[in-house]
Design a protein around this motif. Structure first.
Motif, PDB file in Angstrom:
ATOM      1  N   ARG A   4       0.927  -1.484   0.136  1.00 59.28           N
ATOM      2  CA  ARG A   4       0.010   0.156   0.071  1.00 59.28           C
ATOM      3  C   ARG A   4       0.843   1.111   0.190  1.00 59.28           C
ATOM      4  NH1 ARG A   4      -4.328  -1.523   0.751  1.00 59.28           N
ATOM      5  NH2 ARG A   4      -5.379  -3.263   2.026  1.00 59.28           N
ATOM      6  N   MET A   5       1.862   1.295   0.808  1.00 69.59           N
ATOM      7  CA  MET A   5       2.644   2.294   1.131  1.00 69.59           C
ATOM      8  C   MET A   5       3.458   2.562  -0.628  1.00 69.59           C
ATOM      9  SD  MET A   5       2.276   3.271   3.739  1.00 69.59           S
ATOM     10  CE  MET A   5       2.810   5.056   4.030  1.00 69.59           C
ATOM     11  N   ALA A   6       3.686   1.431  -1.653  1.00 68.88           N
ATOM     12  CA  ALA A   6       4.017   1.548  -1.971  1.00 68.88           C
ATOM     13  C   ALA A   6       3.450   2.429  -3.599  1.00 68.88           C
ATOM     14  CB  ALA A   6       4.771   0.748  -3.546  1.00 68.88           C
ATOM     15  N   LYS A   7       4.301   4.384  -4.262  1.00 72.35           N
ATOM     16  CA  LYS A   7       3.394   4.760  -5.370  1.00 72.35           C
ATOM     17  C   LYS A   7       3.841   4.369  -6.283  1.00 72.35           C
ATOM     18  CE  LYS A   7       3.398   8.184  -2.420  1.00 72.35           C
ATOM     19  NZ  LYS A   7       4.268  10.079  -2.085  1.00 72.35           N
ATOM     20  N   TRP A   8       4.450   3.159  -6.649  1.00 74.87           N
ATOM     21  CA  TRP A   8       5.438   2.789  -8.356  1.00 74.87           C
ATOM     22  C   TRP A   8       5.525   1.545  -8.181  1.00 74.87           C
ATOM     23  CZ3 TRP A   8       9.772   6.380  -9.691  1.00 74.87           C
ATOM     24  CH2 TRP A   8       9.290   7.826 -10.097  1.00 74.87           C
ATOM     25  N   TYR A   9       5.315   0.917  -8.971  1.00 75.83           N
ATOM     26  CA  TYR A   9       4.445  -0.887  -9.124  1.00 75.83           C
ATOM     27  C   TYR A   9       5.446  -0.957 -10.570  1.00 75.83           C
ATOM     28  CZ  TYR A   9       1.604   0.268  -5.932  1.00 75.83           C
ATOM     29  OH  TYR A   9       0.683   0.620  -3.982  1.00 75.83           O
ATOM     30  N   ALA A  10       6.566  -1.782 -10.716  1.00 80.11           N
ATOM     31  CA  ALA A  10       7.275  -2.832 -11.724  1.00 80.11           C
ATOM     32  C   ALA A  10       6.750  -3.866 -12.270  1.00 80.11           C
ATOM     33  CB  ALA A  10       8.742  -2.067 -11.489  1.00 80.11           C
ATOM     34  N   GLY A  11       6.073  -3.852 -13.082  1.00 82.73           N
ATOM     35  CA  GLY A  11       5.761  -5.231 -13.266  1.00 82.73           C
ATOM     36  C   GLY A  11       7.106  -5.671 -14.500  1.00 82.73           C
ATOM     37  N   ILE A  12       7.358  -7.403 -14.014  1.00 81.07           N
ATOM     38  CA  ILE A  12       8.414  -7.552 -14.739  1.00 81.07           C
ATOM     39  C   ILE A  12       7.786  -9.104 -15.819  1.00 81.07           C
ATOM     40  CG2 ILE A  12      11.285  -8.716 -14.586  1.00 81.07           C
ATOM     41  CD1 ILE A  12      11.062  -6.922 -11.941  1.00 81.07           C
ATOM     42  N   ALA A  13       7.974  -9.361 -16.796  1.00 81.28           N
ATOM     43  CA  ALA A  13       7.265 -10.367 -17.022  1.00 81.28           C
ATOM     44  C   ALA A  13       8.111 -10.904 -18.410  1.00 81.28           C
ATOM     45  CB  ALA A  13       6.421  -9.729 -18.043  1.00 81.28           C
ATOM     46  N   TRP A  14       8.053 -12.476 -19.078  1.00 82.18           N
ATOM     47  CA  TRP A  14       9.448 -12.897 -19.177  1.00 82.18           C
ATOM     48  C   TRP A  14       9.281 -13.406 -20.545  1.00 82.18           C
ATOM     49  CZ3 TRP A  14       9.037 -17.879 -20.890  1.00 82.18           C
ATOM     50  CH2 TRP A  14       8.376 -19.071 -19.929  1.00 82.18           C
ATOM     51  N   THR A  15       9.818 -13.783 -21.401  1.00 77.12           N
ATOM     52  CA  THR A  15       9.928 -14.131 -22.090  1.00 77.12           C
ATOM     53  C   THR A  15      10.971 -14.612 -23.067  1.00 77.12           C
ATOM     54  OG1 THR A  15      11.027 -12.284 -23.844  1.00 77.12           O
ATOM     55  CG2 THR A  15       8.955 -11.637 -22.886  1.00 77.12           C
ATOM     56  N   GLY A  16      11.039 -14.827 -23.957  1.00 72.64           N
ATOM     57  CA  GLY A  16      11.570 -16.259 -24.424  1.00 72.64           C
ATOM     58  C   GLY A  16      13.566 -15.293 -25.051  1.00 72.64           C
ATOM     59  N   VAL A  21       9.845  -5.267 -19.044  1.00 77.11           N
ATOM     60  CA  VAL A  21       9.421  -3.549 -17.510  1.00 77.11           C
ATOM     61  C   VAL A  21       8.257  -2.771 -17.570  1.00 77.11           C
ATOM     62  CG1 VAL A  21      10.547  -3.178 -15.615  1.00 77.11           C
ATOM     63  CG2 VAL A  21      11.451  -4.658 -16.682  1.00 77.11           C
ATOM     64  N   GLU A  22       7.348  -2.710 -16.788  1.00 77.03           N
ATOM     65  CA  GLU A  22       6.194  -1.648 -17.250  1.00 77.03           C
ATOM     66  C   GLU A  22       6.675  -1.460 -15.927  1.00 77.03           C
ATOM     67  OE1 GLU A  22       3.218   0.324 -19.668  1.00 77.03           O
ATOM     68  OE2 GLU A  22       4.094  -1.815 -20.167  1.00 77.03           O
ATOM     69  N   VAL A  23       6.336   0.221 -15.334  1.00 77.45           N
ATOM     70  CA  VAL A  23       6.781   1.013 -13.993  1.00 77.45           C
ATOM     71  C   VAL A  23       5.578   1.974 -14.290  1.00 77.45           C
ATOM     72  CG1 VAL A  23       7.580   1.946 -12.012  1.00 77.45           C
ATOM     73  CG2 VAL A  23       9.092   0.327 -13.925  1.00 77.45           C
ATOM     74  N   LEU A  24       4.356   1.600 -12.797  1.00 81.82           N
ATOM     75  CA  LEU A  24       3.354   2.379 -13.734  1.00 81.82           C
ATOM     76  C   LEU A  24       3.349   3.482 -12.136  1.00 81.82           C
ATOM     77  CD1 LEU A  24       0.312   0.450 -14.139  1.00 81.82           C
ATOM     78  CD2 LEU A  24       1.576   1.770 -15.690  1.00 81.82           C
ATOM     79  N   ASP A  25       2.942   4.031 -11.881  1.00 82.03           N
ATOM     80  CA  ASP A  25       1.928   5.128 -10.691  1.00 82.03           C
ATOM     81  C   ASP A  25       1.020   4.728 -10.095  1.00 82.03           C
ATOM     82  OD1 ASP A  25       0.307   6.726 -11.803  1.00 82.03           O
ATOM     83  OD2 ASP A  25       1.957   8.615 -11.919  1.00 82.03           O
ATOM     84  N   VAL A  97       1.767 -13.293 -18.259  1.00 82.48           N
ATOM     85  CA  VAL A  97       1.268 -12.321 -18.700  1.00 82.48           C
ATOM     86  C   VAL A  97       1.614 -10.971 -18.683  1.00 82.48           C
ATOM     87  CG1 VAL A  97      -0.934 -13.592 -17.567  1.00 82.48           C
ATOM     88  CG2 VAL A  97       0.894 -12.029 -15.993  1.00 82.48           C
ATOM     89  N   PRO A  98       1.122 -10.019 -19.431  1.00 85.04           N
ATOM     90  CA  PRO A  98       2.107  -8.950 -19.992  1.00 85.04           C
ATOM     91  C   PRO A  98       2.198  -8.544 -18.545  1.00 85.04           C
ATOM     92  CG  PRO A  98       0.358  -8.778 -21.089  1.00 85.04           C
ATOM     93  CD  PRO A  98       0.752 -10.152 -20.071  1.00 85.04           C
ATOM     94  N   ALA A  99       3.563  -7.250 -18.725  1.00 88.85           N
ATOM     95  CA  ALA A  99       4.126  -6.741 -17.543  1.00 88.85           C
ATOM     96  C   ALA A  99       3.322  -5.570 -17.010  1.00 88.85           C
ATOM     97  CB  ALA A  99       5.451  -5.931 -17.669  1.00 88.85           C
ATOM     98  N   ARG A 100       2.759  -4.805 -18.117  1.00 88.05           N
ATOM     99  CA  ARG A 100       1.723  -4.050 -17.699  1.00 88.05           C
ATOM    100  C   ARG A 100       0.485  -4.766 -16.863  1.00 88.05           C
ATOM    101  NH1 ARG A 100       0.870   1.444 -18.945  1.00 88.05           N
ATOM    102  NH2 ARG A 100      -1.582   2.158 -18.047  1.00 88.05           N
ATOM    103  N   LEU A 101      -0.171  -5.642 -16.703  1.00 87.54           N
ATOM    104  CA  LEU A 101      -0.979  -6.121 -16.269  1.00 87.54           C
ATOM    105  C   LEU A 101      -0.786  -6.828 -14.872  1.00 87.54           C
ATOM    106  CD1 LEU A 101      -3.371  -8.813 -17.652  1.00 87.54           C
ATOM    107  CD2 LEU A 101      -2.366  -9.231 -15.203  1.00 87.54           C
ATOM    108  N   LEU A 102       0.539  -6.778 -14.478  1.00 91.57           N
ATOM    109  CA  LEU A 102       1.148  -7.168 -13.456  1.00 91.57           C
ATOM    110  C   LEU A 102       1.636  -6.089 -12.526  1.00 91.57           C
ATOM    111  CD1 LEU A 102       4.390  -9.776 -14.284  1.00 91.57           C
ATOM    112  CD2 LEU A 102       1.848 -10.053 -13.171  1.00 91.57           C
TER     113      LEU A 102
END
Length: 360
Positions: A4-16, A21-25, A97-102
């Motif tokens: 809850r205290m985190a303002k930014w969220y880095a989703g990390i997806a793997w591919t072949g 990486v996608e980072v959202l506020d 699943v995609p990085a943004r979704l994570l």
């Protein structure tokens, strides 16, 4: 735990090819443009996340089919979370699943994510599920063993043992391990992950050229019970193809990440042309207890026929490297010849009915 205290969220997806990486506020807006990182660029990826974390509190989020980043990330002091399958839509046949979704799932449902610890690794919070799967698998695993399709240890009547190394290759530790093995004139078995094979083919060639055995440890080190049968086969087959492209020969042995099993996983493996390969001595080097403790754990438990589990990649394996000479010297002093798993004589079968019967 919560993010809850985190303002930014880095989703990390793997591919072949590596990682996305996608980072959202906190409002769901991009902090920076999405980035791509090769499988051999983990240090750069982690460095970038640490830079962002110095600007704002940051939560890094991956899913359970990515078991290669939790060690390096927690060691770097990052705040790491896992999104479990029941929180996500179905994955593709190969990849996460995609990085943004994570990142979006972490932002919208932070309290439902599992906080990953260095001690628990990427299976933090799922220990009960893990052990229940192993327990339910025992009858099927016994049938596979009786049919010669599963190998846990060799004959106790022959003075041979096998050292095995998981999660490589690694750009630093693999070479150091090979140098030590060469110094003592012993051979070992290296269970490689496809992600690292694709990134470091020269290290794989180095292992093969030194006369060691190569095994298959999946592509992305997933928790196998979370995979569909097709996804599991894809992990094994793509890794085998990657090794074959480098060495000209595909591995014939498969070791499940974490040793995680279920009856469903074993049913899929029974229909696949690979030999399930486990171990009977766990060095517990993954817990980082110190070189002396790693060596004593192995030497207290190993004997004729033992298959010793060690690690060379997916984290700082310096303690394993430091412990290795003591392990080798201790086993050699007992008169044990250190060979590849394939050179261990099989133990006698426990019963006369060797026909493989699986419940579907």
């Amino acid at each position: 735990m919560s993010v809850r205290m985190a303002k930014w969220y880095a989703g990390i997806a793997w591919t072949g090819a590596g990682y996305q990486v996608e980072v959202l506020d906190g409002a769901g807006q991009r902090v920076a443009e999405p980035s791509s990182w090769g499988a051999g660029q983990v240090a750069g990826l982690i460095g970038r996340l640490r830079e962002l974390g110095e600007q704002h509190p940051l939560a890094a989020v991956f899913e359970s089919t990515n078991g290669l980043l939790d060690g390096p990330m927690t060691a770097a002091g990052l705040e790491v979370y896992r999104a479990d399958p029941w929180l996500l839509p179905p994955r593709p046949l190969f990849g996460s699943v995609p990085a943004r979704l994570l990142a979006e799932r972490a932002r919208s449902e932070p309290g439902r994510l599992a906080r990953v610890t260095a001690e628990g690794g990427s299976l933090t919070g799922r220990a009960d599920e893990y052990f229940e799967g192993v327990r339910r698998s025992e009858p099927v695993q016994a049938a596979l063993t009786a049919a010669g399709r599963c190998f846990e240890h060799g004959s106790r009547d022959t003075p041979r043992a096998a050292l095995t190394f998981d999660d490589g290759p690694d750009p630093v530790h693999t070479r150091r391990i090979l140098e030590i093995l060469d110094r003592y004139g012993v051979r070992a078995t290296f269970f490689c992950v496809g992600h690292h094979v694709a990134a470091l083919p020269d290290e794989v060639r180095r292992v093969a050229a030194a006369g060691h055995e190569l095994g298959n440890h999946s592509w992305s080190h997933p928790f196998l019970p979370d995979l569909t049968p097709d996804q599991l086969r894809e992990q094994i087959d793509r890794t085998a193809e990657a090794v074959s492209r480098v060495t000209g020969e595909a591995p014939v042995r498969f070791r499940p990440p974490y040793g995680a099993l279920s009856p469903e996983v074993l049913t899929t493996l029974a229909e696949h042309p690979t030999t399930l390969t486990m171990w009977d001595v766990d060095s517990r080097d993954w817990a980082g207890p110190g070189p002396e403790r790693i060596a004593s754990t192995v030497l207290e438990a190993a004997g004729p026929g033992s298959v010793v589990l060690l690690h060379e990649g997916a984290g700082d394996r310096g303690q394993t490297v430091q412990a290795l000479p003591s392990i080798i010297e201790g086993l050699l002093e007992r008169g044990l010849e250190l060979v590849t798993v394939g050179e261990l004589p099989a133990p006698p079968l426990d019963h006369e009915d060797h026909e493989l019967r699986l419940e579907h």
